[in-house]
Write a protein that holds these residues in place. Structure first.
Motif, short mmCIF file in Angstrom:
data_model
loop_
_atom_site.label_atom_id
_atom_site.label_comp_id
_atom_site.label_asym_id
_atom_site.label_seq_id
_atom_site.Cartn_x
_atom_site.Cartn_y
_atom_site.Cartn_z
N ILE A 17 0.84 -1.20 0.00
CA ILE A 17 0.00 0.00 0.00
C ILE A 17 0.88 1.25 0.00
CG2 ILE A 17 -1.60 1.37 1.40
CD1 ILE A 17 -2.96 -1.22 2.22
N GLY A 18 1.92 1.24 0.84
CA GLY A 18 2.82 2.38 0.89
C GLY A 18 3.53 2.62 -0.44
N GLN A 19 3.93 1.54 -1.10
CA GLN A 19 4.58 1.68 -2.40
C GLN A 19 3.61 2.23 -3.44
OE1 GLN A 19 7.96 1.24 -3.16
NE2 GLN A 19 7.94 1.25 -0.92
N PHE A 20 2.36 1.83 -3.35
CA PHE A 20 1.38 2.37 -4.30
C PHE A 20 1.15 3.86 -4.07
CE2 PHE A 20 -2.82 3.12 -6.16
CZ PHE A 20 -2.66 2.52 -7.40
N PHE A 22 0.05 7.35 9.08
CA PHE A 22 0.43 6.13 8.36
C PHE A 22 1.95 5.96 8.32
CE2 PHE A 22 1.40 3.70 4.48
CZ PHE A 22 0.61 2.58 4.68
N ALA A 23 2.68 6.99 7.91
CA ALA A 23 4.14 6.89 7.80
C ALA A 23 4.83 7.08 9.15
CB ALA A 23 4.66 7.92 6.79
N PHE A 24 4.46 8.12 9.87
CA PHE A 24 5.13 8.46 11.13
C PHE A 24 5.14 7.33 12.15
CE2 PHE A 24 4.52 10.32 15.46
CZ PHE A 24 5.83 10.69 15.68
N PRO A 25 4.00 6.65 12.42
CA PRO A 25 4.03 5.57 13.42
C PRO A 25 5.03 4.46 13.10
CG PRO A 25 1.77 6.19 12.92
CD PRO A 25 2.63 6.88 11.91
#
Length: 375
Positions: A50-53, A78-81
Motif C-alpha cells: 500500500i505504501g509503495q502504491f 500512516f508513515a510516522f508511526p
C-alpha cells in the motif's frame, strides 16, 4: 518509461493512470484509514505494498489530485508511526544491542519493512511535490520535537524523519540556512536525555545533517554541538557511542573540530577500536580510516599498537567465518552472520592498508608494522 517500450505501452499506461489507478487509490486510502483508526488489521507486507502504491501516486496528476487532500494525515498517521520506537526495538535495545544496531543500519535498505516504506513515501512527497508537502512535513516534525506532551517513542520517530529527509532538508536553501538553530534548539539537548534511544537518535541526526555540510553561524554553537557529541562517545549505551562516533567523523570538516580532536585523537581511536570489536560494524572500521589519514603524524607513537589490535581482530573474524561456514547445514542466521563478518573483514583490511600507507615515511614504524603483519 524507456523509449523502446513507450510506443507499445504508453497508451495503456496513460489509461491505467487516469482510469484504474484512481479507483485503486480510493480503496487503499480507505484501508489505510481503517488501519489508522484500528478498525482493520493489515500485515506488514500489505502495509508495504500500500505504501509503495502511495509513492507511485504522488507524481501522476490524476492520482495526486486524490492523494493531495490526504497526504498530511498519511504522514502523521500512516508513515510516522512506522518510524517511532516500538516494543520490538525496546526488546532489542535491552537484550541485544548489536542486533539493534545492525537493524538500525539495514532497515532503510529492507525494501519490505515499514521503515523503508515510510521513508520512501516521505522522500517521494518531499522531492516530487516540494512546494505543497515539504513545509507541512517539517512543521509536523517541529511540533513533535517541541510539544511537551510528545512521548519519547514519538520524539524518536520525529528524529527518524529528520534522518530520512536529511538530503532534502540540506538541499533546501531556506531550511538549510537555519538548520544550525534547529539542531541547537531541538536535537543537541536530546543528547543529554534520560532516554537512551533518544540520545542515540539525536547523535544520528547530527551525523546525517553534518554529512551534508551544516553551516554554524557562531563558534559557540559549533562548540556546543562538538562537546555534546564528545560526551556522547562516553555514553554507557553502545548505540549512543556508535552514532556519536560516526557523527564526530562527519564534523571533521570544521577547523574547530579538526583541531580539537587532534588533542584527544588517542582516546578517539581507542573508542573506535573498542566499538568495532564490540559491534563488528564495518562502517566503524571504514570511518576509522578518516582519522588515520587525517591524524597520521599524531598516531605515529601508537600506530604499531593500533595495527596489532586490528590484525588480531581480523584473524578472530577469519576464524569465526571458518567456523560459521564449516557447518554441514549452516542456518540462514549463520550465513547472514558470515556475510556481515566478511564485510567487516574487508573494512579492517582497508584500514590496515591506510595505516601502512600513512606511515610509509617512517622506516622505524614500517619495520614494526612489517613484523606485525608479516611475522
Amino acid at each position: 518509461m524507456p523509449p523502446s517500450l513507450a510506443k507499445r505501452y504508453k497508451p495503456f499506461a496513460e489509461q491505467f493512470a487516469t482510469t484504474f489507478a484512481p479507483e485503486i487509490l480510493k480503496v487503499y486510502l480507505q484501508q489505510a484509514d481503517l488501519y489508522v483508526t484500528q478498525k482493520a488489521w493489515l500485515s506488514k507486507r500489505a502495509m508495504y505494498f500500500i505504501g509503495q502504491f502511495f509513492c507511485e501516486c504522488v507524481k501522476p496528476k490524476a492520482t495526486w489530485q486524490l492523494l493531495k487532500p490526504h497526504f498530511e494525515n498519511l504522514v502523521s498517521s500512516f508513515a510516522f508511526p512506522q518510524l517511532c520506537f516500538t516494543t520490538e526495538k525496546q526488546e532489542l535495545w535491552r537484550d541485544d544491542t548489536n542486533e539493534y544496531l545492525r537493524r538500525t543500519f539495514e532497515e532503510y535498505d529492507d525494501y519490505q519493512s515499514g521503515i523503508s516504506t515510510a521513508t520512501s513515501f516521505l522522500l517521494t512527497l518531499a522531492k516530487t511535490r516540494t512546494p505543497t508537502t515539504f513545509m507541512p512535513i517539517l512543521s509536523f516534525i517541529q511540533n513533535m520535537l517541541t510539544l511537551e506532551t510528545t512521548l519519547p517513542e514519538q520524539r524518536f520517530g520525529a528524529l527518524n524523519m529528520v534522518v530520512c529527509l536529511s538530503s532534502v532538508i540540506m538541499a533546501h536553501p531556506v531550511v538549510k540556512k537555519d538548520i544550525d538553530v534547529f539542531l541547537i534548539n531541538n536535537v543537541i539537548p536530546l543528547l543529554s536525555s534520560e532516554v537512551g534511544y533518544l540520545r542515540a537518535a539525536a547523535a544520528e541526526v547530527v551525523g546525517a545533517l553534518e554529512q551534508r555540510f551544516v553551516t554554524w553561524k557562531t563558534p559557540e554553537q559549533l562548540a556546543a554541538a562538538y562537546n555534546a557529541i564528545i560526551k556522547a562517545m562516553d555514553d554507557p549505551e553502545t548505540p549512543v557511542r556508535v552514532h556519536a562516533s560516526l557523527a564526530l567523523a562527519e564534523m571533521l570538516r570544521h577547523t574547530y573540530v579538526k583541531d580539537a580532536v587532534k588533542l584527544i585523537i588517542g582516546k578517539v581511536i581507542q573508542t573506535y577500536l573498542e566499538l568495532a570489536e564490540l559491534t563488528e560494524l564495518d562502517t566503524l572500521s571504514s570511518t576509522m580510516e578518516t582519522f588515520v589519514t587525517l591524524y597520521a603524524e599524531e598516531l605515529l607513537p601508537v600506530s604499531a599498537q593500533l595495527t596489532s589490535r586490528l590484525a588480531n581482530t581480523y584473524m578472530r573474524y577469519v576464524q569465526d567465518v571458518i567456523n560459521l561456514e564449516g557447518a554441514e547445514e549452516p542456518s540462514s542466521d549463520a550465513v547472514e552472520a558470515s556475510e556481515n563478518k566478511m564485510y567487516a573483514l574487508a573494512a579492517l583490511l582497508k584500514t590496515i592498508g591506510t595505516i601502512v600507507t600513512a606511515m610509509d615515511g617512517s622506516p622505524e614504524i614500517m619495520a614494526q608494522l612489517q613484523q606485525i603483519l608479516i611475522p
